[in-house]
Motif scaffolding. Structure first.
Motif, PDB file in Angstrom:
ATOM      1  N   GLY B  73      -9.848 -34.909   6.697  1.00 18.56           N
ATOM      2  CA  GLY B  73     -10.959 -34.260   5.986  1.00 18.56           C
ATOM      3  C   GLY B  73     -12.265 -34.445   6.743  1.00 18.56           C
ATOM      4  O   GLY B  73     -13.009 -33.492   6.961  1.00 18.56           O
ATOM      5  N   VAL B  74     -12.496 -35.681   7.165  1.00 15.32           N
ATOM      6  CA  VAL B  74     -13.728 -35.969   7.915  1.00 15.32           C
ATOM      7  C   VAL B  74     -13.755 -35.158   9.207  1.00 15.32           C
ATOM      8  O   VAL B  74     -14.778 -34.559   9.570  1.00 15.32           O
ATOM      9  CB  VAL B  74     -13.835 -37.481   8.223  1.00 15.32           C
ATOM     10  N   MET B  75     -12.624 -35.120   9.891  1.00 14.74           N
ATOM     11  CA  MET B  75     -12.580 -34.410  11.160  1.00 14.74           C
ATOM     12  C   MET B  75     -12.819 -32.922  10.975  1.00 14.74           C
ATOM     13  O   MET B  75     -13.549 -32.286  11.743  1.00 14.74           O
ATOM     14  CB  MET B  75     -11.216 -34.628  11.834  1.00 14.74           C
ATOM     15  N   LEU B 181       1.222 -34.812  13.161  1.00 15.47           N
ATOM     16  CA  LEU B 181      -0.159 -35.204  12.890  1.00 15.47           C
ATOM     17  C   LEU B 181      -1.071 -34.673  14.002  1.00 15.47           C
ATOM     18  O   LEU B 181      -2.144 -34.146  13.749  1.00 15.47           O
ATOM     19  CB  LEU B 181      -0.237 -36.732  12.837  1.00 15.47           C
ATOM     20  N   GLN B 182      -0.595 -34.807  15.244  1.00 11.96           N
ATOM     21  CA  GLN B 182      -1.381 -34.299  16.369  1.00 11.96           C
ATOM     22  C   GLN B 182      -1.527 -32.781  16.281  1.00 11.96           C
ATOM     23  O   GLN B 182      -2.589 -32.231  16.596  1.00 11.96           O
ATOM     24  CB  GLN B 182      -0.731 -34.672  17.710  1.00 11.96           C
ATOM     25  N   ALA B 183      -0.461 -32.123  15.834  1.00 14.95           N
ATOM     26  CA  ALA B 183      -0.539 -30.671  15.650  1.00 14.95           C
ATOM     27  C   ALA B 183      -1.591 -30.336  14.609  1.00 14.95           C
ATOM     28  O   ALA B 183      -2.327 -29.355  14.735  1.00 14.95           O
ATOM     29  CB  ALA B 183       0.818 -30.119  15.247  1.00 14.95           C
ATOM     30  N   GLY B 184      -1.670 -31.174  13.574  1.00 14.29           N
ATOM     31  CA  GLY B 184      -2.686 -30.978  12.544  1.00 14.29           C
ATOM     32  C   GLY B 184      -4.083 -31.061  13.124  1.00 14.29           C
ATOM     33  O   GLY B 184      -4.944 -30.225  12.837  1.00 14.29           O
ATOM     34  N   VAL B 264      -1.828 -26.208   8.224  1.00  9.11           N
ATOM     35  CA  VAL B 264      -0.768 -27.110   8.678  1.00  9.11           C
ATOM     36  C   VAL B 264      -1.254 -28.554   8.608  1.00  9.11           C
ATOM     37  O   VAL B 264      -0.446 -29.473   8.603  1.00  9.11           O
ATOM     38  CB  VAL B 264      -0.303 -26.801  10.120  1.00  9.11           C
ATOM     39  N   THR B 265      -2.569 -28.726   8.516  1.00  2.57           N
ATOM     40  CA  THR B 265      -3.073 -30.089   8.344  1.00  2.57           C
ATOM     41  C   THR B 265      -2.470 -30.719   7.096  1.00  2.57           C
ATOM     42  O   THR B 265      -2.159 -31.901   7.089  1.00  2.57           O
ATOM     43  CB  THR B 265      -4.606 -30.083   8.204  1.00  2.57           C
ATOM     44  N   ASP B 266      -2.329 -29.896   6.049  1.00  3.22           N
ATOM     45  CA  ASP B 266      -1.756 -30.433   4.810  1.00  3.22           C
ATOM     46  C   ASP B 266      -0.348 -30.961   5.046  1.00  3.22           C
ATOM     47  O   ASP B 266       0.008 -32.039   4.590  1.00  3.22           O
ATOM     48  CB  ASP B 266      -1.723 -29.348   3.732  1.00  3.22           C
ATOM     49  N   ALA B 267       0.434 -30.166   5.769  1.00  3.31           N
ATOM     50  CA  ALA B 267       1.792 -30.589   6.072  1.00  3.31           C
ATOM     51  C   ALA B 267       1.756 -31.882   6.876  1.00  3.31           C
ATOM     52  O   ALA B 267       2.514 -32.819   6.606  1.00  3.31           O
ATOM     53  CB  ALA B 267       2.523 -29.501   6.850  1.00  3.31           C
ATOM     54  N   ALA B 268       0.835 -31.934   7.828  1.00  2.00           N
ATOM     55  CA  ALA B 268       0.741 -33.121   8.665  1.00  2.00           C
ATOM     56  C   ALA B 268       0.372 -34.335   7.822  1.00  2.00           C
ATOM     57  O   ALA B 268       0.904 -35.429   8.011  1.00  2.00           O
ATOM     58  CB  ALA B 268      -0.301 -32.901   9.756  1.00  2.00           C
ATOM     59  N   ILE B 269      -0.532 -34.105   6.855  1.00  4.81           N
ATOM     60  CA  ILE B 269      -0.941 -35.214   6.000  1.00  4.81           C
ATOM     61  C   ILE B 269       0.226 -35.682   5.143  1.00  4.81           C
ATOM     62  O   ILE B 269       0.450 -36.872   4.946  1.00  4.81           O
ATOM     63  CB  ILE B 269      -2.131 -34.785   5.104  1.00  4.81           C
ATOM     64  N   GLN B 270       1.018 -34.721   4.660  1.00  2.75           N
ATOM     65  CA  GLN B 270       2.163 -35.068   3.819  1.00  2.75           C
ATOM     66  C   GLN B 270       3.290 -35.683   4.640  1.00  2.75           C
ATOM     67  O   GLN B 270       4.298 -36.105   4.084  1.00  2.75           O
ATOM     68  CB  GLN B 270       2.701 -33.822   3.100  1.00  2.75           C
ATOM     69  N   GLY B 271       3.148 -35.693   5.960  1.00  2.00           N
ATOM     70  CA  GLY B 271       4.188 -36.261   6.808  1.00  2.00           C
ATOM     71  C   GLY B 271       5.345 -35.298   7.020  1.00  2.00           C
ATOM     72  O   GLY B 271       6.416 -35.694   7.466  1.00  2.00           O
ATOM     73  N   LEU B 272       5.144 -34.022   6.673  1.00  2.47           N
ATOM     74  CA  LEU B 272       6.198 -33.033   6.902  1.00  2.47           C
ATOM     75  C   LEU B 272       6.153 -32.579   8.356  1.00  2.47           C
ATOM     76  O   LEU B 272       5.091 -32.583   8.959  1.00  2.47           O
ATOM     77  CB  LEU B 272       5.987 -31.817   5.991  1.00  2.47           C
ATOM     78  N   PRO B 273       7.294 -32.204   8.890  1.00  2.03           N
ATOM     79  CA  PRO B 273       7.286 -31.754  10.284  1.00  2.03           C
ATOM     80  C   PRO B 273       6.585 -30.405  10.424  1.00  2.03           C
ATOM     81  O   PRO B 273       6.674 -29.556   9.543  1.00  2.03           O
ATOM     82  CB  PRO B 273       8.767 -31.638  10.637  1.00  2.03           C
ATOM     83  N   VAL B 274       5.866 -30.232  11.517  1.00  6.78           N
ATOM     84  CA  VAL B 274       5.226 -28.954  11.824  1.00  6.78           C
ATOM     85  C   VAL B 274       5.986 -28.373  13.008  1.00  6.78           C
ATOM     86  O   VAL B 274       6.134 -29.029  14.037  1.00  6.78           O
ATOM     87  CB  VAL B 274       3.751 -29.153  12.200  1.00  6.78           C
ATOM     88  N   SER B 275       6.480 -27.150  12.870  1.00  7.80           N
ATOM     89  CA  SER B 275       7.319 -26.596  13.937  1.00  7.80           C
ATOM     90  C   SER B 275       6.461 -26.171  15.123  1.00  7.80           C
ATOM     91  O   SER B 275       5.293 -25.798  14.965  1.00  7.80           O
ATOM     92  CB  SER B 275       8.101 -25.399  13.414  1.00  7.80           C
ATOM     93  N   GLY B 276       7.052 -26.240  16.295  1.00  8.12           N
ATOM     94  CA  GLY B 276       6.349 -25.818  17.504  1.00  8.12           C
ATOM     95  C   GLY B 276       5.963 -24.358  17.410  1.00  8.12           C
ATOM     96  O   GLY B 276       4.916 -23.938  17.889  1.00  8.12           O
ATOM     97  N   MET B 277       6.811 -23.605  16.712  1.00  4.76           N
ATOM     98  CA  MET B 277       6.556 -22.176  16.549  1.00  4.76           C
ATOM     99  C   MET B 277       5.244 -21.960  15.792  1.00  4.76           C
ATOM    100  O   MET B 277       4.413 -21.128  16.190  1.00  4.76           O
ATOM    101  CB  MET B 277       7.735 -21.570  15.775  1.00  4.76           C
TER     102      MET B 277
END
Ligand SMILES: Nc1ncnc2c1ncn2[C@@H]1O[C@H](COP(=O)(O)OP(=O)(O)OP(=O)(O)O)[C@@H](O)[C@H]1O
Ligand SMILES: [Mg+2]
Lengths: 291, 306
Positions: B73-75, B181-184, B264-277
């Motif tokens: 959020g801060v970022m 997380l990095q993707a986020g 996708v930040t939300d997914a990253a926060i939830q610890g869900l995988p973010v696809s490369g696609m």
């Protein structure tokens, strides 16, 4: 045929008013200026007569309403025309966050000068405009005259063949002003072309070969300075240690010829500028304006 | 200077010079330090708030999610606010101070100038985000380790099966520093790039900085809500009514990117995988919109007079 350094043809520039229905304001009205390579051309005229606008059009900063401008044969609206020109705008203002040396480096890099060549050039120019001591100070702390000097250095960074100077000595003290004058003369000796405008007529008279007088957007008089200012029918005699009797005798002599007349006698004066220079330089010999 | 130089557009070295100048200009502005210090304090404050165990029954990964949510959020706030304000400020400042005269009087194409400005702002955001990301990842790694240790100890003392322990370990490390997380974080950067380009476009024709900033924020919000609104109008359209509103929404959808894709930040926060696609799609989308807006800015800027 040698190529013209500056070729302005029938330049017209209208500034549209943001208010609809108000007629556009014509700042420049059919001005034509041709400057040969190696000339020093002075444009003079009252405030708001269109001097700066003409210069901006020549640099492609404003688009002409009609007419054309070119520098060494290249249209001013094209980027390439700016390869060989240096510009000092009126009241220049640069990035406050940069130091003097950084400023020159920045403009140098924009002109594709790099490395050792650039460093040498920066040192040389800082020396030339007398800003060595201020090279590592931020421009935020520069005085008006210092900004003017750094602006002049910036304009010369890529050693262009043409310099366009909009009031180069505005805000500069008399010593600096004289240095700038000497600099322009030196540039002329090097074969550079200079296009300047100024309100200091005395200076214009000292440095320019050609002069144009612009009034309300129109060129009212233009030509070689010699032709414009010499009073063809007058001759000046300056005497030293002449007493009243001698002057009377001369007056009588002139009257006796019948066709000539004595316009005035009196003591020639030193100019205020000269006096100021004498006084200030006398007390501060280190500053050494004249080389 | 006998040799003739031609000045092509987008000469990389020239753009780099302009970008670096913008970068130093921003870094030397006090506002930047202020924002950066604020952001880092906000991140570090999380670290000082030491973990408390609520026993094994509590959702033990909750605090990690909270930490990530806070940091992201801060970022995001930093990146978007900085992107809009910095871009909106820089151009009018150059025009007002007439610094622009001296730059454009050198052989600098106007496109290069615009791209250099935007690139400088984005470079600064990229580096700031990288710093913040570094802090966040480090804090997160430490906290994850602590948590893992504590939970392992608890589980072993309770005699859990090896399988159960393994699955718990997997579950916890998924909430730790991961590639999603990095993707986020990357998506935050991409978002700020688009927002900055919009701001650049606005600043080329607006006459006041305040206007640019406000409208940029409005555009940002429009981009965020357009997906919802489009959904709503599609529903009404299917019900048989083509309203003026739905047409407006279609136009809006064309002009503004759908910022919700960047969630996708939300997914990253939830610890869900973010696809490369998904990351590739975002990247493509960002490049498309940044190029589009920059070209539009150039279109406006190339006719501008000073
Ligand atoms: N961007 C602009 N929009 C509208 N009018 C302008 C603009 N720039 C210049 N003008 C007008 O054009 C006229 C000529 O201006 P310009 O700056 O060329 O004068 P100048 O001869 O350089 O005067 P000075 O000696 O005061 O520097 C002025 O009346 C000015 O009001
Ligand atoms: Mg002027």
């Amino acid at each position: 045929m040698t190529q013209l350094a500056v070729d302005i043809r029938h330049l017209v520039k209208d500034f549209r008013s943001p208010l609809r229905g108000v007629k556009a304001f014509r700042a420049v009205d059919g001005v034509s200026i041709q400057i040969q390579a190696g000339e020093v051309y002075g444009l003079i005229g009252p405030n708001g007569s269109g001097k700066s606008t003409t210069m901006k059009a020549l640099l492609g900063l404003v688009a002409p309403t009609s007419g054309s401008c070119s520098i060494y044969g290249k249209d001013s609206m094209k980027v390439d025309s700016r390869n060989d020109v240096g510009f000092l705008p009126e009241n220049p203002y640069f990035y406050k966050h940069l130091t003097g040396a950084e400023t020159l480096r920045f403009y140098g890099k924009l002109c594709d000068i790099r490395g050792k060549v650039l460093e040498a050039r920066v040192d040389e120019l800082l020396e030339l405009v007398d800003l060595r001591d201020a090279r590592d100070r931020r421009l935020g702390g520069y005085s008006k005259g210092m900004l003017q000097r750094i602006g002049l250095a910036q304009a010369m960074i890529q050693d262009p063949r043409l310099l366009i100077l909009d009031e180069p000595t505005a805000g500069v003290d008399p010593i600096g002003s004289r240095q700038i004058r000497d600099l322009i003369l030196k540039l002329r000796d090097q074969g550079k072309t200079v296009f300047l405008c100024s309100h200091l007529l005395e200076q214009v008279q000292e440095v320019c070969d050609h002069v144009g007088i612009i009034f309300q957007g129109k060129m009212v008089k233009e030509g070689r300075l010699e032709d414009l200012i010499s009073l063809e029918d007058q001759t000046e005699i300056v005497l030293k240690d002449a007493d009243e009797a001698l002057v009377e005798e001369i007056r009588g002599l002139v009257e006796r010829t019948g066709h000539a007349s004595l316009v005035r006698t009196g003591r020639p004066r030193t100019t205020l500028e000269r006096l100021f220079l004498q006084e200030t330089q006398g007390n501060q010999p280190v500053k050494g304006g004249e080389k | 200077m006998a040799k003739e130089k031609t000045n092509r557009w987008l000469q990389p070295r020239r753009v780099a010079v302009l970008a670096m100048n913008t970068f130093t200009q921003l870094v030397r502005m006090k506002v930047f330090y202020f924002l950066m210090i604020f952001a880092i304090i906000a991140l570090v404050a999380q670290f000082l708030d030491l973990p408390q165990y609520h026993g094994p029954e509590a959702v033990y990964t909750g605090e990690l999610t909270l930490l990530k949510g806070w940091c992201m959020g801060v970022m995001k706030l930093f990146a978007v606010v900085f992107s809009i304000t910095a871009t909106a400020l820089l151009l009018p400042k150059d025009v007002e101070d007439r610094t622009l005269y001296t730059i454009l009087a050198k052989p600098v194409p106007r496109l290069d100038y615009l791209v250099g400005k935007l690139a400088g702002v984005l470079l600064l955001i990229f580096i700031s985000l990288a710093v913040m990301d570094g802090i966040m990842t480090a804090v997160l790694a430490i906290r994850t380790d602590q948590l893992l240790e504590g939970q392992m100890f608890l589980a072993q003392s309770r005699g859990w099966t090896a399988e159960a322990i393994e699955s718990m370990r997997a579950e916890i490390s998924m909430q730790g520093p991961t590639w999603s997380l990095q993707a986020g974080v990357l998506s935050i950067f991409l978002l700020s790039a688009i927002v900055g380009a919009v701001s650049l476009l606005l600043s080329t024709f607006s006459t006041s900085t305040l206007f640019t900033i406000i409208v940029s924020f409005l555009c940002f919000l429009a981009g965020f809500f357009q997906a919802d609104a489009a959904e709503f109008y599609r529903a009404t359209a299917e019900a048989g009514t083509t309203t003026f509103g739905s047409l407006v929404m279609k136009a809006v959808a064309l002009v503004f990117p759908n910022y919700q894709l960047f969630n996708v930040t939300d997914a990253a926060i939830q610890g869900l995988p973010v696809s490369g696609m998904a990351v590739l799609v975002l990247l493509g989308l960002t490049v498309f919109y940044v190029v589009l807006y920059t070209l539009l800015s150039w279109f406006v800027f190339s006719d501008k007079e000073f």
